[in-house]
Every structure is written in C-alpha cells, then in structure tokens.
Design an enzyme around this catalytic site. Structure first.
Site: not given
Length: 311
Positions: A11, A91-92, A116, A200, A249
């Site tokens: 992102q 991440s994503l 998500r 996170h 995660q």
C-alpha cells in the site's frame, strides 16, 4: 547467473492509471482487471484507470487495486517464460507473491485483500492510531524509542524496510512521543505518515482475527515457488504454514530488510519489482548496492526487463 527474485509492492504505491499501458497491449493483463471487477462486483478498471486519488486511497480499494495491477503486470513476464526462483512482497504484496507462487488463485486473493483492507481500517477508529517514518537510526535505536515512548500508549516498529528507514505504528500520542525521542537520539528525519490506520502493530490484532475466519474458507494450492514471508523473513514452501503467517502479518513487524538479506544469502542477485512504483528497488539498493534491480510497471520498463533477462 545468480538467482532471480520477484518482489511485489504494498500500500502507498498506488496511482491513477497504473497498469493501463500493459493492459492495453497484453490481453492476459487486461483479463486480470476484468476478473477483479467480476469478483468484486464493481468496475475495478474504471476505478484504477480513470478514477480519483481519494477513492483509490481508501484502504479497502487500495489493497485489491495494487494486487490486481501487480498480478496483471506479472502476466507478460510469465508469457515470455521467465520464472523466478523465489518471490516476496511488502505487506499486501505478500498476497501478490502467493498468487505468483501458486498458493492462492487470483480470485481468492483479490476478494481476500478487499476484506483485509476493510478489517484493517475498522480495527482502529480513524484518528486513534497513526504511523511514522524514522530515517537515520538503526533498528535497535528505533526499538529503544518505542520502549521509551510506550509510557504514552502503544507504539511499535512496523516496517524494517532498509538500513536507516524504519516505520513505527501505534496510538497517536505514543507515536508522536517516539518521534521526539528519535530526534533527540539523532534521527535525520522523523515524520508522521499520511495513513489512516496503525498497520503492523498489536492494535491490528482484531483485523487478524477477522481475516482468520475468511482464510478458513480459502483452499490453498501447493506452492510452486518459495515465498519469503514478512513475519519471519524466512523461506516457506509448505502451504500449511501460510494462513497462520498471513493472520500474524497484519499485526506483526514487516521484516523486509532481513527478507532481502536472506534472499541474497541464498544466491539471488537480480530483483524484479512487479507492480506500481519502484520503492522496493530503492530498498534493495540501500541494502546491497551490488544487486541488479529491474521493474515492470509500464511498456518501457517491461521491455527493458525482458531484454535484461534475455527473453
């Protein structure tokens, strides 16, 4: 020839028009955008190619948009017979990596990351949490900042991107305190990021719990390529470990620098960033400037990458 890794962005890399050039030129890429629209029930192509930045910036739109663009941009590379030895994502981007590895179908992944995004946004009310970047301190110093600032509330390291570039996340007051301490400790820069949630960190645990319920409905495929995972920075090839790592995660630090170092140690010397932007390529260069970095986001970069990889 050393090994080849594909990297997928997270992102923040989004922009209007991303992927359009390649979708116009390659049917297989265009089909991915259409498939996303079909799965999600709205015109994804229109939102990404002709929409407005504000709509694209909403987390539950951003996440499927970046995943769709990355998977679309991957298609011409695969068509030319280029196969990576290992994949990873920030991440994503780890979901894009799992699509590339065969762990997840694109249809499942795009539906999952839309949820998500929604769960991550809903986990913390807007205005309660934030994130910040700390430039010029090492990881131990940043951990120390967070520890000292925790008297003001929750603040934790969120992304270990590359040497001297770490993000933290948590409650607004505690994050602001951590920035003050970071400046006192000699950080070159310490600034709040324009994000709507503290990604996170432990405040996102409720999002992980909701994601777990959604993941239960998804059947994973056998992994064809190892994925280096954000949570541990280690190679995984066993699909049975994937769901737990994706749940964790959401509320764990992203160990991106360690992930790259482990790939380099394994013999990777060429990294291809597939998706919008070149942020990850920049991180790789800061981790080890000897590495070759290529990217795929438009026709020019695709052709250059194909040429460099001898396709």
């Amino acid at each position: 020839m050393g090994k080849l890794a594909f990297l997928f962005p997270g992102q923040g890399a989004q922009y209007i028009g991303m992927g359009k050039q390649i979708a116009d030129e390659y049917k297989s890429a265009d089909a991915i955008f259409d498939e996303a629209s079909e799965v999600l029930g709205f015109d994804m192509k229109k939102m990404i190619f002709e929409g407005d930045e504000e709509t694209l910036k909403i987390t539950e739109n951003t996440q499927p948009a970046i995943l769709t663009t990355s998977v679309a941009l991957l298609q011409p590379v695969l068509e030319k017979g280029i196969k990576p030895d290992v994949v990873a994502g920030l991440s994503l981007g780890e979901y894009s990596a799992h699509v590339a590895a065969g762990t997840m179908t694109f249809r499942d992944a795009v539906a999952l990351v839309r949820k998500r995004g929604k769960f991550m946004q809903e986990a913390v009310p807007v205005g309660v949490g934030t994130m910040a970047a700390i430039i010029g301190l090492d990881s131990e110093a940043v951990k120390e900042c967070c520890k000292k600032a925790s008297s003001e509330g929750i603040v934790e390291p969120a992304n270990f991107n590359c040497p001297g570039q770490i993000t933290v996340a948590g409650e607004v007051k505690a994050v602001e305190k951590a920035l003050e301490i970071a400046k006192e400790m000699g950080a070159k820069r310490a600034m709040l990021l324009a994000v709507s949630a503290p990604f996170h960190c432990s405040m996102l645990k409720p999002a992980g719990d909701k994601l777990a319920a959604e993941l239960e409905r998804v059947t994973l495929g056998d992994m064809q390529i190892p994925v280096v995972t954000n949570v541990t920075a280690e190679y995984i090839i066993d699909k049975d470990k994937v769901k737990d790592l994706l749940i964790r995660q959401v509320s764990s630090s992203v160990l991106f620098e360690d992930s790259i170092r482990n790939m380099i140690e394994d013999g990777v010397d060429t990294f291809v960033e597939i998706g919008p932007g070149k942020v990850l390529s920049g991180f790789v260069k800061k981790i080890n400037k000897e590495m070759k970095t290529l990217n795929v986001e438009d026709i020019e970069s695709l052709n250059k990458t194909l040429q460099e990889l001898g396709a």
